[in-house]
Design a protein around this motif. Sequence first.
Motif, mmCIF file in Angstrom:
data_model
loop_
_atom_site.group_PDB
_atom_site.id
_atom_site.type_symbol
_atom_site.label_atom_id
_atom_site.label_comp_id
_atom_site.label_asym_id
_atom_site.label_seq_id
_atom_site.Cartn_x
_atom_site.Cartn_y
_atom_site.Cartn_z
ATOM 1 N N SER A 1 0.836 -1.207 0.000
ATOM 2 C CA SER A 1 0.000 0.000 0.000
ATOM 3 C C SER A 1 0.873 1.260 0.000
ATOM 4 O O SER A 1 0.417 2.343 -0.342
ATOM 5 C CB SER A 1 -0.915 0.017 1.226
ATOM 6 N N ILE A 2 2.142 1.109 0.385
ATOM 7 C CA ILE A 2 3.106 2.216 0.495
ATOM 8 C C ILE A 2 2.480 3.384 1.254
ATOM 9 O O ILE A 2 2.478 4.535 0.807
ATOM 10 C CB ILE A 2 3.661 2.643 -0.889
ATOM 11 N N SER A 3 1.887 3.073 2.383
ATOM 12 C CA SER A 3 1.348 4.101 3.275
ATOM 13 C C SER A 3 1.756 3.741 4.695
ATOM 14 O O SER A 3 1.973 2.564 5.009
ATOM 15 C CB SER A 3 -0.173 4.171 3.167
ATOM 16 N N GLU A 4 1.845 4.761 5.532
ATOM 17 C CA GLU A 4 2.282 4.557 6.909
ATOM 18 C C GLU A 4 1.340 3.605 7.640
ATOM 19 O O GLU A 4 1.761 2.671 8.318
ATOM 20 C CB GLU A 4 2.313 5.916 7.613
ATOM 21 N N MET A 5 0.038 3.850 7.450
ATOM 22 C CA MET A 5 -0.945 3.023 8.143
ATOM 23 C C MET A 5 -0.929 1.584 7.619
ATOM 24 O O MET A 5 -0.998 0.628 8.391
ATOM 25 C CB MET A 5 -2.336 3.641 7.966
ATOM 26 N N GLY A 6 -0.806 1.432 6.299
ATOM 27 C CA GLY A 6 -0.798 0.091 5.703
ATOM 28 C C GLY A 6 0.382 -0.743 6.164
ATOM 29 O O GLY A 6 0.242 -1.921 6.504
#
Length: 500
Positions: free
Chosen positions: A322-327
């Motif tokens: 997802s290349i997101s902090e949360m993911g």
Amino acid sequence: MNSFPWLTIFVVLPIAAGLLIFFFPHRGNKLIRWYTLYICIAELLLITYAFSYYFQFEDPLIQLAEHYKWIPFFDLYWRLGIDGFSLGPILLTGFITTLATLAAWPITRDSRLFHFLMLAMYSAQIGLFSSQDLLLFFIMWELELIPVYLLLSMWGGKKRLYSATKFILYTAGGSVFLLLGALGLALYGSDEPTFNFETSANQSYPVALEIFFYIGFFIAFAVKSPIIPLHTWLPDTHGEAHYSTCMLLAGILLKMGAYGLIRINMELLPHAHSIFSPWLIIIGVMQIIYAASTSPGQRNLKKRIAYSSVSHMGFIIIGICSISEMGLNGAILQILSHGFIGAALFFLAGTGYDRIRRLYLDEMGGMAPLMPKLFTTFSILSLASLALPGMSGFFAELVVFFGLISGQKYLLTAKIFITVVMAVGMILTPIYLLSMVRQMFYGYKLFNAPNSYFFDSGPRELFVSISILLPVISIGIYPDFVFSLSIDRVEAILSNYFYR
């Protein structure tokens, strides 16, 4: 900086103590069991002490670093170090290995070799999660294979040799790609090869070469994780292995692949990861649906649980890509959550087999009145596996969902479509897990009770079950503890993607 070699002690202590087992009397099963258990507990307490007193949780950089010249002739180094990301898997390794040692209590045949192999695995796993050198990472990766092969081929079920051979062919084949990738990174752009993670992370590669390295590493980690279509060794291995070995496989071994994907593919090769991420998310979604659809068709209880592991690994892939902090935080939480839940389900399946000598679900039924404690713990952990709110699996999958939706990388329509398909997979999960519980514990007895001896979970088995259940519930109620370990490191990893 702390100068005491904590990490070297953690890596060397189990295997060194395990070698002493061969000096024990051949018939001293009780002595060997207690000795191994004490070593595992001592190691876990030492790890907890060192991390509590010497690890700075707000520091995203490598800590407790050790750097020794190992083989001067080849310019090879013994580089160890940990950050917030490797902290969780190391603690999980210590916890699950200690409980797996307790779960292996009934094993009396070749007890010395069995317990030595478990301690050798312990060393290899700690070594892998604390490696800061590509060659050392590869050596620890390989060191894992021999103990698992022997544990499977000597203490497995009827098809143990077939399963052990399949396991070694798949994993050794994947390891070739890992070695080639490590050598490629080490040799590129320098006269002297360097396997240092830090040097490789700061090195920039041509995109075509980075893609080539990425594919090699990905194949190695996809076999271990496992990612479809390289997953077929897993159901056979779990179906035949002793349940204490299954605990180590489900709880720790599969997590080594996910750890490698983040530590090497994501951290060292960010351009290639950005290119491959959309395709890997599709594979992750297919994995969730495929494994959740295949699982109900499995008659063998342990194979059904194995397919649930394959399905849950899909969420880890989606979180990583997802290349997101949360993911990414959700993927790390899922690594730990499934480590506990997967190990617990295999343990309970094994204790049930010890009593009724049945592994096929259509031969079971009516176990609930005979074994209420086993029924209760198995039901609670099955609910944890299907992401019941209040359990660790719920938050892990929820945060992966939010991470995918809130990420900046993908188009909104693509994110909505993927989320809907993932939701379908989450609907299929209760179907196969609850039908498994129903077939085992409800209905009429399909086996001949007088020919079987029944007694419910004893104190040792209850202790193992409750010990795993406590962190599952604790993380489900307060997941921020796990996030606080890794959040700074996650920010540092993602800075390669948004600030380059």
